[in-house]
Structure formats: C-alpha cells, structure tokens
Scaffold this active site. Structure first.
Site, PDB file in Angstrom:
ATOM      1  CG  ASP A  20      -2.047  -1.023   1.056  1.00  0.00           C
ATOM      2  OD1 ASP A  20      -2.653  -1.080  -0.013  1.00  0.00           O
ATOM      3  OD2 ASP A  20      -2.286  -1.770   2.017  1.00  0.00           O
ATOM      4  CG  ASP A  74      -7.971  -3.213  -3.277  1.00  0.00           C
ATOM      5  OD1 ASP A  74      -8.330  -4.226  -3.903  1.00  0.00           O
ATOM      6  OD2 ASP A  74      -8.496  -2.858  -2.213  1.00  0.00           O
TER       7      ASP A  74
END
Length: 399
Positions: free
Chosen positions: A115, A175
């Site tokens: 991330d 994502d």
C-alpha cells in the site's frame, strides 16, 4: 395520457432536472474547510495509544478512530489537506498538510505492505506535486524502491498481502492498481525505467487475469510464486467470488486510466472504458450513481451504499473524460455523482467529527465499517472536486 405515462414523464423530468444541477464549487469547498477544521479539533481528543496514531480513518460507535502510519489509509488525511491547499491557496492548509504528511515518512522503508502508493503517494506525492520540495521527492523515490522489492518477475506482479498465507501463496488484489502511480512517477522523476517496467508488467498481468468477460473484476487472484500460474480467483471484500465488488470496479477504472496517463497505451484506455461501461450501464446501479457495496449483493435495494466507491469512480471518470471521445458522457456522470454526494451523502456542518461524506462501506463480509464515513471517501471526493473545477476552468485535469 394514462397514469403510467404521466409518472414516467414526471420521473424523466425529475431525473433531467437533477442532472442539470450545477456544483456550487465555493460552497462545497467552504463546507470541506469547515469540516476539516472540526476534524483537526477532534483528532487531539481521540484515543491515541500513546501518540502512535497519526491519521483519522472512520467513526466507531460514534467515536473518531485514528490509525498508525502503517495502516493503508494513513496517507489520505494528509492528502485531503493538500487538496484543500490546492483548492484555496490558504497557507493554513499547507502547514497542516506538511505536519500530517511528516507522520507518514517512516513508511518509505516499510516493505511489509503493497500500500505504498496509498500511504506515501497520496501524502508526499501531492506534497511534491504542489511544492516541488526536494525532500518530498527523496521520500517518493525511497518508497518506490521499497515497493519494487515486492515484485515477482515469475508472476509479473507486485505481491499484495503478506497475511492470509493460509489462503493464497501470492495474492494480488485489484486495489494494487492504484499503487502503480508511485512507480510511474518514480521513473518520471529519476529517469530509472525499472519502476516503469514493473508497473507495466503488473498492469498487464492484472489485465490478463483479473477480469471476466463482462469486465467485472475478481478482487483477489492467487498466483504460484514459483511458476506464475493462477491458482485461485476469489473475493475478500465482495459478496462472493463471482460478484462485482463496487470499490473493486472503482479501483479498476481509476487504475487503468492512470496507466494510460503515463504510457499512452491504448489497451489501458480501452480497459478503463470497458470498466466504465460495466459500471454505468449496470442494472443495479442506482439512479444517483452511488453504488451498493457490491453490484450483485442479494438484498438490493436494501443493501448499504458505498460513497467511497462513488468518489473514486467520479475522480477516475473526470480524468478519463480528457482522453476519449466519450468526454461529455463521462463528465456528466462524474459531476452527477458529485452533485448527489453533496446533496445526499454529506454530513451537515459540525457533524461527523469532521468527516465530509457519510455512508461508505469498508468490508461488509467482515462486518467492518458499514454505513460510516471513511477517510478515503473524503480524499477522492476532494480530488474529484478539484479535477471538476480544473476542467470547468479549461485547465489540465491534474496540476
């Protein structure tokens, strides 16, 4: 004209009327400022675990929940502050943005997560974009180097999670497409093409394996890290393995649009358009264009909405509109989403501990963050508002 025809005309007129509303830009910016000022007042009051928690994420039982820098959502609030600075040119927001961005810097060497884009690029990326501070550039480059260590050339993709090893040997989630922006930008800033190549390979692998024939996307693809073979196609946050998780669709349209920005590969542009078509023409997309948490959730229309997915879709469509012949359609849909978000999904001033939008869904299968505000909903809402205003003023979609 019979009753049914009269009702049809009335509904059509109402719909057209809502479509022709305009965003009251200054009003929306003023509201965002008021709410964010409240958030800055609420953060010191929140439970902070000895000072280790640095960013707001959501409300739990009406109380503000803060997270540590390692949380995937930590970069969104600093990014929100940078967007307020861009929208207002008020130095107050710049100083707050610098303060909260600094809290994220230690993540630049955290190789335990994919991330990096969400955390570092939403914070330091926006900081460098707006100020050209050399230190911010250095953080971006270190973060890109760290993210690149998660790339597996056999798979041709960046590993997403290290957890859930009992389920997947090498998981890649949709994502992850948004973390590619950090890599593309690192090549742009340094001239080192290795980051660009990793990003392209990841985009190509995802394009090959993540999508069904209708351009809906699986959430998680499990790969064999030794051979690169696909082992599993699953969901982790959607209704079922075969369903279309709303935010997953949003990540896909946004992700392939940004890939086209950096590469000009028409395959990526076409994929973004295909995903947009899936979303905008889906039979379960509500009239206000704010999707249910999953397009295939079993109890529609009695299912939670996801304003965060809508905000991501709106921002993606605004950029996509600048690359295609469908620009008017995408612009109209994006602005309509923003109109509905501001009229139906926004907290009133002084409410929500300072969050801007309400009614997002984090992970319904885990009974987590359902019908609550989420920091990334506010971030992408402000990004979309910024992009909409820039296009209205005949500027490029991104400064």
């Amino acid at each position: 004209m019979n009753i049914k025809q009269i009702l049809t005309v009335a509904i059509t007129i109402t719909t057209l009327s809502s479509c022709t509303q305009k965003l009251h830009f200054q009003k929306e910016v003023s509201h965002a400022e008021t709410q964010t000022k409240l958030m800055l007042q609420e953060i010191p009051k929140a439970e902070n675990n000895g000072g280790s928690l640095v960013s707001p994420r959501t409300l739990e039982n009406g109380e503000l929940k803060l997270v540590a820098s390692k949380d995937w959502t930590s970069g969104f609030f600093p990014g929100q502050l940078w967007y307020l600075y861009e929208l207002t040119k008020n130095d107050k927001w710049k100083q707050e943005a610098i303060k909260y961005t600094a809290f994220i810097e230690q993540e630049k060497t955290n190789g335990k997560t994919h991330d990096m884009g969400f955390k570092v690029y939403c914070s330091f990326g926006n900081a460098y974009r707006l100020t050209k501070n050399v230190h911010d550039k250095e953080v971006i480059m270190q973060a890109a180097k760290t993210l690149a260590t998660r790339y597996n050339p056999k798979v041709g993709a960046i590993r997403s999670w290290d957890h859930n090893a009992d389920k997947w040997d090498f998981p890649v989630i949709i994502d992850n497409m948004l973390n590619l922006e950090l890599l593309f930008e690192a090549t742009k800033l340094s001239g080192d093409s290795s980051f660009y190549k990793i990003a392209v390979n990841h985009a190509n692998t995802t394009l090959k394996n993540h999508f069904r024939k209708d351009f809906s996307t699986w959430h998680v693809i499990g790969y064999n890290p030794e051979t690169g073979a696909v082992e599993k196609k699953n969901t982790h946050q959607g209704y079922s393995d075969a369903s279309a998780w709303a935010r997953g669709q949003a990540w896909a349209i946004y992700g392939y649009t940004l890939c086209y920005r950096y590469t000009k590969n028409p395959v990526y542009l076409k994929q973004a358009q295909n995903v947009a078509s899936f979303i905008l023409n889906h039979k379960n997309l509500p009239e206000d264009l704010v999707p249910y948490w999953d397009f295939d959730a079993p109890n529609i229309p009695n299912e939670p909405r996801d304003a965060s997915a809508a905000a991501v879709i709106a921002s993606g469509l605004l950029e996509l509109s600048t690359y295609t012949s469908f620009s008017n359609e995408y612009l109209e849909k994006a602005n309509r989403i923003l109109i509905y978000l501001t009229s139906k999904y926004r907290f009133k001033e002084g409410e929500g501990k300072g969050f801007i939008l309400n009614h997002s869904t984090g992970s319904k299968p885990h009974n987590g963050e359902i019908d609550v505000p989420l920091s990334y909903a506010d971030y992408y809402y402000l990004e979309a508002l910024t992009r909409s205003n820039r296009l209205k003023n005949k500027q490029t979609v991104i400064q």
